[in-house]
Design a protein around this motif. Structure first.
Motif, short mmCIF file in Angstrom:
data_model
loop_
_atom_site.label_atom_id
_atom_site.label_comp_id
_atom_site.label_asym_id
_atom_site.label_seq_id
_atom_site.Cartn_x
_atom_site.Cartn_y
_atom_site.Cartn_z
N CYS A 1 20.70 -0.82 -8.02
CA CYS A 1 19.70 -0.02 -8.73
C CYS A 1 18.60 -0.87 -9.34
O CYS A 1 17.56 -0.35 -9.77
CB CYS A 1 20.36 0.82 -9.80
SG CYS A 1 21.10 -0.12 -11.17
N CYS B 1 20.60 3.49 -1.51
CA CYS B 1 20.47 2.04 -1.62
C CYS B 1 19.10 1.67 -1.05
O CYS B 1 18.92 1.68 0.18
CB CYS B 1 21.59 1.32 -0.87
SG CYS B 1 21.62 -0.47 -1.17
N GLY C 1 16.10 -0.07 -12.48
CA GLY C 1 16.37 1.32 -12.82
C GLY C 1 15.26 2.31 -12.63
O GLY C 1 15.39 3.47 -13.06
N ASP D 1 23.14 5.28 -7.31
CA ASP D 1 22.11 4.39 -6.80
C ASP D 1 22.67 2.97 -6.75
O ASP D 1 22.86 2.34 -7.80
CB ASP D 1 20.86 4.45 -7.68
CG ASP D 1 19.68 3.71 -7.07
OD1 ASP D 1 19.63 3.61 -5.82
OD2 ASP D 1 18.82 3.23 -7.82
N LEU E 1 25.32 2.97 -16.17
CA LEU E 1 25.00 1.72 -15.50
C LEU E 1 26.23 0.83 -15.45
O LEU E 1 26.89 0.62 -16.47
CB LEU E 1 23.84 1.02 -16.21
CG LEU E 1 22.50 1.77 -16.11
CD1 LEU E 1 21.53 1.29 -17.16
CD2 LEU E 1 21.91 1.61 -14.71
N ASP F 1 24.55 -2.43 -10.07
CA ASP F 1 23.87 -3.64 -9.66
C ASP F 1 24.72 -4.84 -10.07
O ASP F 1 25.42 -4.78 -11.08
CB ASP F 1 22.48 -3.74 -10.29
CG ASP F 1 21.54 -4.66 -9.52
OD1 ASP F 1 20.68 -4.15 -8.78
OD2 ASP F 1 21.68 -5.90 -9.65
N GLY G 1 24.00 4.09 -11.83
CA GLY G 1 23.37 2.95 -11.16
C GLY G 1 24.30 1.76 -11.16
O GLY G 1 24.96 1.47 -12.17
N ALA H 1 17.42 -2.05 -16.89
CA ALA H 1 17.58 -0.64 -16.52
C ALA H 1 18.05 0.18 -17.71
O ALA H 1 17.59 1.31 -17.94
CB ALA H 1 18.56 -0.51 -15.36
N SER I 1 10.57 1.98 -5.49
CA SER I 1 11.56 2.92 -6.02
C SER I 1 10.91 4.23 -6.42
O SER I 1 11.47 5.31 -6.20
CB SER I 1 12.28 2.30 -7.21
OG SER I 1 13.01 1.15 -6.82
N ALA J 1 16.60 5.33 -10.59
CA ALA J 1 17.67 6.02 -11.30
C ALA J 1 17.12 6.84 -12.47
O ALA J 1 17.52 7.98 -12.70
CB ALA J 1 18.70 5.01 -11.80
#
Length: 259
Positions: free
Chosen positions: A46, A107, A49, A43, A88, A66, A64, A75, A20, A52
């Motif tokens: 994510c 992604c 994180g 993202d 998030l 997920d 972000g 994150a 990342s 992000a």
């Protein structure tokens, strides 16, 4: 218990966030090549994180997403520690539903390979299409068939991490008929004088490039570039272990650089 629960702790301590961070390092060059200047970033998948937070530190407004609650929790802690704001959201990438539209959707780290059918991949792309602003850009990477069938299988069993507090062992296999790579992760986490053992099974499917492009098209997206190396911007080759794509919403307004 789903994947990326106990493994989330091992993940953050291992080599995985480096990918990342590499994407964060390379992104300015990719955006310059594409002639794209985003202000907002979504993202997808994510994880913990790393990307992000780096983007938020660079001045972007970042969301972000997920599906793993533990990853979202980590994150959030990472963003708080860095002193930046990252929105998030716990959500499955196959059913993205966000009120905002984003200039850039990313992604990374073969997250899309976890979708094991063309239908699931198309659903994820469709959600991305809904989240893209007009003239927005979608950047993603995926493991290739070669990457999963050859590169993943070079060692039948290997130690991924070995520290005073973590031991992580990987055992990969590959089903050629279904094109699915399975990775069994056996982890050991130190808990005071004791060790906590866990096992998670991760599966990734290899897609032909033509399949990825068809799923993009079915979702209302079109490829504007693809690379086998994001540093060299070279095209995917037969022995490329990973492929990167750039896509936009399909239509006359989305015409842009290809290659």
């Amino acid at each position: 218990m789903g994947i990326y629960e106990t493994f989330a702790v091992t993940y953050t301590q291992g080599p995985y966030p480096r990918f990342s961070l590499q994407m964060a390092e390379l992104l300015p060059y990719v955006l310059t090549r594409m002639g794209h200047r985003p202000r907002t970033i979504l993202d997808v998948a994510c994880g913990e994180g790393a990307f992000a937070v780096q983007m938020a530190e660079a001045g972007y407004r970042v969301t972000g997403v997920d599906r793993a609650p533990r990853m979202i929790e980590i994150a959030r802690g990472r963003a708080e520690f860095a002193g930046v704001e990252v929105r998030l959201v716990e959500q499955d990438m196959r059913a993205l539903d966000l009120p905002e539209r984003y200039d850039l959707v990313t992604c990374w780290f073969d997250s899309l390979n976890y979708l094991l059918t063309n239908e699931d991949l198309t659903d994820a792309f469709t959600g991305v299409r809904r989240c893209l602003a007009e003239d927005g850009l979608f950047l993603f990477d995926m493991n290739t068939l070669y990457g999963l069938a050859v590169e993943w299988q070079r060692n039948a069993c290997y130690v991924q991490q070995d520290t005073p507090d973590i031991l992580e062992i990987h055992r990969p296999t590959y089903n050629y008929e279904e094109r699915i790579a399975t990775l069994q992760i056996d982890g050991f986490l130190r808990d005071g004088p004791h060790w906590l053992r866990y096992t998670e099974t991760h599966q990734e499917r290899g897609y032909r490039l033509a399949e990825i492009r068809r799923c993009l098209s079915d979702a209302g997206l079109e490829e504007v570039a693809s690379w086998g190396s994001l540093r060299e911007f070279t095209p995917p080759l037969a022995n490329s272990g990973r492929v990167w794509f750039a896509a936009r919403a399909a239509g006359p307004a989305s015409a842009g650089h290809r290659g």
